[in-house]
Design an enzyme around this catalytic site. Structure first.
Site, mmCIF file in Angstrom:
data_model
loop_
_atom_site.group_PDB
_atom_site.id
_atom_site.type_symbol
_atom_site.label_atom_id
_atom_site.label_comp_id
_atom_site.label_asym_id
_atom_site.label_seq_id
_atom_site.Cartn_x
_atom_site.Cartn_y
_atom_site.Cartn_z
ATOM 1 N N LYS A 153 99.717 39.050 16.877
ATOM 2 C CA LYS A 153 99.307 39.497 15.592
ATOM 3 C C LYS A 153 100.447 40.021 14.960
ATOM 4 O O LYS A 153 100.837 41.277 15.383
ATOM 5 C CB LYS A 153 97.976 40.213 15.463
ATOM 6 C CG LYS A 153 97.093 40.189 14.277
ATOM 7 C CD LYS A 153 95.746 40.641 14.466
ATOM 8 C CE LYS A 153 94.912 40.204 13.315
ATOM 9 N NZ LYS A 153 93.543 40.808 13.180
ATOM 10 N N GLU A 160 76.914 41.757 16.037
ATOM 11 C CA GLU A 160 76.107 42.547 15.161
ATOM 12 C C GLU A 160 74.500 42.559 15.733
ATOM 13 O O GLU A 160 74.043 43.606 15.774
ATOM 14 C CB GLU A 160 76.106 42.027 13.822
ATOM 15 C CG GLU A 160 77.444 42.281 13.169
ATOM 16 C CD GLU A 160 78.434 41.151 13.133
ATOM 17 O OE1 GLU A 160 79.489 41.226 12.567
ATOM 18 O OE2 GLU A 160 77.964 40.075 13.923
ATOM 19 N N ARG A 185 73.659 38.908 9.751
ATOM 20 C CA ARG A 185 73.867 38.179 11.212
ATOM 21 C C ARG A 185 72.671 38.926 12.173
ATOM 22 O O ARG A 185 72.296 38.225 13.333
ATOM 23 C CB ARG A 185 75.025 38.243 11.811
ATOM 24 C CG ARG A 185 75.988 37.386 10.896
ATOM 25 C CD ARG A 185 77.763 37.823 11.242
ATOM 26 N NE ARG A 185 78.112 37.729 12.580
ATOM 27 C CZ ARG A 185 78.701 36.448 12.790
ATOM 28 N NH1 ARG A 185 79.201 35.590 12.015
ATOM 29 N NH2 ARG A 185 78.911 36.222 14.112
#
Length: 614
Positions: free
Chosen positions: A282, A366, A394
């Protein structure tokens, strides 16, 4: 190398040499750094998928072949390679190009994403449709290892493996989501990242096979069995994909264009589900992003040389919440904090450092996080769950069934409530006022500044029942204020005889300014600060001829709807908020003005209502 806006992408990729493709990767990184430094955006994730995306568009034929980007914030390179480089000057700006895949933007954006772990389920559906229609195109889902901490991804993997339908899954393994990944799968993939054993074993078997001029079917099958045994013995931590019904390939160097092209060509030749494991970094190619991938996940305009933001801001609501959580935890050992892969982003970084044993990052999960909190609460702890408003959607069923049905003392710190700006439809937090207010046993609080946020957090923990505190993104007014006493009541800020503006939370400044504008026009509007949305406190209603509600949420089934339903018969109301549609991306100030929610527009709408023009 031409300017990126001068290519005919993706067609030109097909005729470029591999050396030219490598040079293209450098040009794309320079382009991304230059443009995102001006507009802001998701930089680190895009720098990490440059070669991967080049190889995808070289090997596959978009849009006939369907490429789905999980989360979608890493689709900038895809946008460049599908002819949109000339639109990056307005990336994520009002009226400009979205930072996520948008079907209305290009035929190459075949599926819209913005939340994690959804790409595999979408790919499964697309593949099933393809098979039913007798078509033969490829369906490719690019999913990061961070998204693999979400349970939905495994539901989809199981379904795809059982279907035996051809789906290509590209596992972009960079060891990061927004915060560093946690959990069993991250550990498994980490072991693969640091071991060359499997690659060496595979190369040895391949070399041996090439040296045998003729292999009978029985021997070939025996060698295949031996190969599988070697794979199971050497990389048993990665065999989960094989057990789910996938042909596993890799790991592959995601920053080697040639290796990526060869690996993707191999996936095309296989039948059934295929998972290609790609190792990337990344922030690749930009030192500041490589060293601080969290910081450059989503960033505003910045100085390229130093990597520092161009605009400094004070403490955010997130930071104020995090500081107060640390203070409260110091006097109550029952308080624990939970986040879903966003510890620093939600302000819980200090909590994780001061109380590491009482901090839990559940990954991008979540629903699990909320039920995990319910388990903690049922056993005597006092959990604080910090999640963005749009991501908490969610876990709605878990809020209802696991927390509120049992009336457990879980406190929800709901970050990024209301309009969030440049991330747009998938990230605006406009539904929480409606979906939380509909749940029995839930208390919903809406602070207007830092002092109120601190007081409400203390109050929420004192209740011993479910409570949610929703607050916006960005700088927090009155951030240094000492915690005030809060008793769950609303507050009158201004008296008025012609109208009363009942303003929810952080829209307070807008309401006060609108009232001042009306005062200059001879209209006397009062202002009531609605701090407790549920249970709704109407004690301050004084019979004013017009009650105007103002909220940073949808008008449909919002706070204004509930206030209007509970006022005395005949009371005239006017509800101001966001209309029943998905709100596009753009600078918040531009969006408020466009939808009539800035102070001047609010004042004008109230004046027209009073004068009978509305």
């Amino acid at each position: 190398m031409k300017d990126l806006t001068q290519y005919n992408f993706p067609e030109d990729l097909k005729s470029m040499s591999r050396e030219e493709l490598e040079l293209l990767s450098y040009a794309i990184r320079d382009f991304l750094i230059e443009h995102v430094s001006e507009t802001g955006g998701h930089l680190a994730s895009n720098l990490g998928v440059v070669e991967l995306t080049i190889a995808l568009h070289r090997v596959f034929g978009s849009p006939e072949d369907k490429i789905i980007w999980d989360v979608g914030h890493q689709s900038y390179v895809h946008k460049i390679l599908t002819g949109r480089a000339d639109r990056f000057d307005r990336l994520r700006c009002t009226g400009g190009m979205s930072g996520f895949p948008k079907r209305c933007e290009s035929v190459h954006d075949v599926y819209e994403t913005g939340h994690s772990s959804t790409s595999l389920s979408a790919a499964a559906g697309m593949a099933a449709a393809r098979d039913l229609q007798g078509k033969h195109h490829e369906v490719i889902a690019v999913i990061g290892d961070g998204s693999m901490t979400g349970g939905m991804a495994y539901e989809a993997l199981n379904n795809i493996g059982a279907s035996k339908s051809k789906v290509i899954v590209i596992l972009n393994d960079n060891g990061m989501s927004i915060s560093r990944n946690i959990g069993g799968m991250s550990n498994h993939l980490g072991k693969l990242r640091t071991s060359d054993q499997y690659l060496e074993a595979k190369a040895s078997i391949k070399k041996t096979l090439k040296q045998i001029p003729y292999v009978g079917s029985g021997i070939a099958q025996g060698l295949a069995d031996a190969r599988d045994k070697v794979k199971y013995a050497v990389i048993k931590d990665g065999v989960i994909f094989e057990e789910l019904g996938f042909t596993y390939l890799g790991p592959v160097d995601g920053h080697d264009v040639s290796e990526m092209i060869d690996a993707l060509e191999q996936t095309k030749k296989l039948s059934g589900p295929v998972l290609l494991h790609v190792i990337t970094k990344k922030g690749k190619g930009y030192r500041n992003a490589e060293q601080n991938p969290d910081k450059f996940h989503g960033i505003g305009p910045f100085d390229i040389e130093s990597g520092e933001p161009r605009r400094k801001s004070g403490l955010t609501y997130s930071a104020v919440m995090g500081e107060e959580a640390v203070r409260l935890a110091g006097s109550d050992p029952r308080i624990v904090a939970i986040t879903a892969a966003m510890g620093n982003a939600t302000g819980l970084g200090p909590f994780s450092r001061v109380y590491p044993d009482r901090f839990f990052d559940v990954g991008i999960a979540e629903a699990h996080g909320v039920t995990f909190a319910a388990g903690l609460a049922s056993s005597g702890m006092r959990p604080l769950v910090a999640i963005y408003s749009s991501f908490l959607q969610r876990a709605y069923d878990q809020i209802v069934e696991d927390v509120c049905l049992q009336n457990l003392p879980v406190v929800f710190a709901i970050d990024r409530a209301g309009i969030v700006g440049a991330d747009g439809e998938t990230h605006h937090g406009l539904l929480d006022l409606a979906y939380l207010s509909s749940v029995p046993n839930m208390t919903v609080l809406t602070p207007a500044d830092g002092g109120e946020l601190k007081a409400m957090l203390d109050y929420a923990f004192s209740l011993g029942t479910p409570a949610a505190i929703r607050y916006p993104r960005g700088e927090c007014p009155d951030q240094d204020a000492e915690p005030r006493r809060f008793s769950g009541k609303n507050e009158r800020l201004k008296e008025g005889t012609d109208a009363d503006i009942w303003v929810v939370g952080a829209m307070k400044a807008t309401a006060l300014e609108a009232a001042d504008i009306l005062e200059q026009q001879g209209i006397h509007a009062g202002v009531v600060s609605v701090k407790c949305v549920k249970p709704l406190d109407l004690a301050l209603y004084d019979g004013n001829p017009l009650v105007v509600t103002l909220e940073d949420g949808y008008v449909t089934e919002g706070v204004g709807t509930r206030i209007a339903a509970q006022l005395s018969p005949g009371a005239e109301t006017m509800r101001l908020g966001w209309p029943d549609r998905f709100i596009e991306h753009g600078a918040p100030a531009d969006l408020y003005e466009a939808y009539g929610l800035d102070p001047l527009s609010v004042a004008e709408r109230i004046r027209e209502k009073i004068e009978g023009k509305a």
